[in-house]
Motif scaffolding. Structure first.
Motif, short mmCIF file in Angstrom:
data_model
loop_
_atom_site.label_atom_id
_atom_site.label_comp_id
_atom_site.label_asym_id
_atom_site.label_seq_id
_atom_site.Cartn_x
_atom_site.Cartn_y
_atom_site.Cartn_z
N TRP A 1 91.17 81.38 -63.36
CA TRP A 1 90.10 81.04 -62.44
C TRP A 1 90.56 79.96 -61.48
O TRP A 1 91.48 79.18 -61.76
CB TRP A 1 88.81 80.65 -63.16
CG TRP A 1 88.93 79.95 -64.46
CD1 TRP A 1 89.03 80.53 -65.69
CD2 TRP A 1 88.95 78.54 -64.68
NE1 TRP A 1 89.11 79.56 -66.65
CE2 TRP A 1 89.05 78.33 -66.06
CE3 TRP A 1 88.88 77.42 -63.85
CZ2 TRP A 1 89.10 77.06 -66.64
CZ3 TRP A 1 88.92 76.15 -64.42
CH2 TRP A 1 89.03 76.00 -65.79
N VAL A 2 89.95 79.97 -60.34
CA VAL A 2 90.38 79.08 -59.26
C VAL A 2 89.16 78.75 -58.41
O VAL A 2 88.21 79.54 -58.35
CB VAL A 2 91.50 79.76 -58.42
CG1 VAL A 2 91.03 81.07 -57.83
CG2 VAL A 2 92.03 78.85 -57.33
N SER A 3 89.20 77.61 -57.77
CA SER A 3 88.08 77.26 -56.90
C SER A 3 87.92 78.32 -55.83
O SER A 3 88.89 78.89 -55.34
CB SER A 3 88.30 75.89 -56.26
OG SER A 3 89.53 75.86 -55.57
N ASP A 4 86.69 78.57 -55.48
CA ASP A 4 86.37 79.68 -54.57
C ASP A 4 86.77 79.35 -53.14
O ASP A 4 86.19 78.45 -52.53
CB ASP A 4 84.87 79.97 -54.66
CG ASP A 4 84.45 81.02 -53.67
OD1 ASP A 4 85.30 81.84 -53.29
OD2 ASP A 4 83.28 81.01 -53.28
N GLY A 5 87.72 80.09 -52.61
CA GLY A 5 88.10 79.91 -51.22
C GLY A 5 89.04 78.73 -51.03
O GLY A 5 89.08 77.80 -51.82
N HIS A 6 89.81 78.82 -49.97
CA HIS A 6 90.78 77.77 -49.67
C HIS A 6 91.07 77.84 -48.19
O HIS A 6 91.18 78.92 -47.61
CB HIS A 6 92.06 77.99 -50.48
CG HIS A 6 93.20 77.14 -50.03
ND1 HIS A 6 93.31 75.81 -50.39
CD2 HIS A 6 94.24 77.38 -49.21
CE1 HIS A 6 94.39 75.31 -49.82
NE2 HIS A 6 94.97 76.24 -49.10
N ASP A 7 91.22 76.70 -47.58
CA ASP A 7 91.54 76.65 -46.16
C ASP A 7 92.40 75.42 -45.93
O ASP A 7 91.92 74.30 -46.06
CB ASP A 7 90.23 76.56 -45.35
CG ASP A 7 90.45 76.84 -43.87
OD1 ASP A 7 91.61 77.04 -43.48
OD2 ASP A 7 89.46 76.87 -43.14
N GLY A 8 93.67 75.63 -45.63
CA GLY A 8 94.55 74.48 -45.45
C GLY A 8 95.90 74.90 -44.91
O GLY A 8 96.17 76.08 -44.71
N ALA B 1 98.82 75.82 -49.34
CA ALA B 1 98.76 77.18 -49.88
C ALA B 1 99.93 77.43 -50.83
O ALA B 1 99.78 78.14 -51.83
CB ALA B 1 98.76 78.19 -48.74
N SER C 1 91.67 73.33 -59.00
CA SER C 1 90.80 73.78 -60.10
C SER C 1 91.26 75.13 -60.64
O SER C 1 90.45 76.03 -60.85
CB SER C 1 89.34 73.88 -59.64
OG SER C 1 88.85 72.63 -59.28
N LEU D 1 99.06 75.89 -54.03
CA LEU D 1 98.09 76.75 -54.71
C LEU D 1 98.80 77.92 -55.39
O LEU D 1 98.50 78.27 -56.54
CB LEU D 1 97.05 77.27 -53.71
CG LEU D 1 96.09 78.34 -54.22
CD1 LEU D 1 95.28 77.85 -55.41
CD2 LEU D 1 95.15 78.79 -53.09
#
Lengths: 180, 108
Positions: B68-75, B80, B46, B83
């Protein structure tokens, strides 16, 4: 990922945490203790696997500090970088706080920011966690909508992400720590 | 006496803008004659881009663009890195738009 350091075999802490009869039985059966000190003394974590090369414990040359034994997953070490890249999120308010230690009497400002952390639980795949830190009214809040970045914020986040990815993939040595 | 209806203005959009010409024209009065361009650059994370311009596509200020980007990421690292590439694409488009490149005439 090449392992640089092998953790010393877990020191059996049971002499201080188990009743003699329980200790004798457990040792006779050859099973691991179920009580551990939680503070992170080097070599005392029950996870026998080596740290990834980028883990702060692997990179610390002293023989004192090690992984804490966490209650939620006590048999697996929680590896992470010593220095975490943090970048500015300039479209959000920051907060101020009073300096501590040598900076008592000063007033400092912390911006809203984005932390890019590299973590690994035991021998699982390393994970990269991108976490916004937002400080409206001095209280840390998790953003509920999309994270909005100025162009220079985005450029710095790209730099931080690339650095952490390169460290995770063994293409770059982590910066910070004893050998910084 | 009758007057001919005023012709809708031409709005110059960046090529990545996903807002329709009609929406831009309808919004002109809401934004004091300015145009806000939005575009989704990467659907997986996003990642999107917003830039405010005058009707002729000239940016208001060089640092006005918002990624803008989706809030938070974990992977895992591979995620990454994707991203980072998505953000880089948005960053490069923002820079190009600020330099008045990637423009196209979309409305009349």
């Amino acid at each position: 990922m090449t392992d640089m350091m092998t953790q010393a075999p877990a020191i059996d802490p049971a002499d201080e945490t188990e009743e003699p009869a329980d200790l004798a039985l457990r040792r006779a059966l050859g099973v691991r203790p179920s009580n551990y000190f939680s503070d992170g003394r080097k070599g005392e974590h029950p996870d026998p696997n080596p740290c990834p090369t980028w883990c702060w414990v692997a990179r610390e040359t002293d023989e004192i500090y090690g992984h804490e034994v966490g209650w939620s997953n006590p048999m697996r070490a929680h590896h992470h970088l010593l220095a975490t890249p943090t970048t500015v999120a300039s479209l959000y308010s920051g907060t101020w706080y009073s300096g501590t230690g040598d900076r008592v009497g000063t007033r400092e400002v912390v911006t809203s920011s984005i932390e890019t952390q590299l973590e690994q639980i035991g021998t699982r795949e390393p994970m990269i966690r991108v976490s916004p830190r937002h400080w409206p009214d001095g209280r840390e809040l998790k953003l509920v909508e999309k994270l909005r970045l100025r162009v220079e914020d985005a450029r710095e986040l790209i730099t931080a992400l690339t650095y952490v990815c390169d460290v995770a993939d063994g293409k770059r040595e982590p910066v910070g720590g004893d050998d910084a | 006496m009758t007057t001919a209806p005023a012709a809708a203005p031409y709005v110059v959009c960046p090529t990545w803008c996903e807002v329709s010409a009609e929406e831009h024209v309808d919004d002109l009065s809401n934004w004091n004659g300015l145009v806000i361009h939005h575009g989704l650059i990467d659907a997986e994370f996003s990642v999107g881009l917003s830039v405010t311009t005058f009707v002729d596509g000239t940016v208001i200020a060089a640092d006005d663009a918002t990624v803008w980007v989706s809030d938070g990421h974990d992977g895992p690292a591979a995620d990454a890195r994707r991203l980072a590439h998505a953000l880089l694409k948005a960053y490069e488009l923002a820079e190009a738009t600020s330099n008045n490149r990637h423009l196209s005439l979309v409305a009349n």
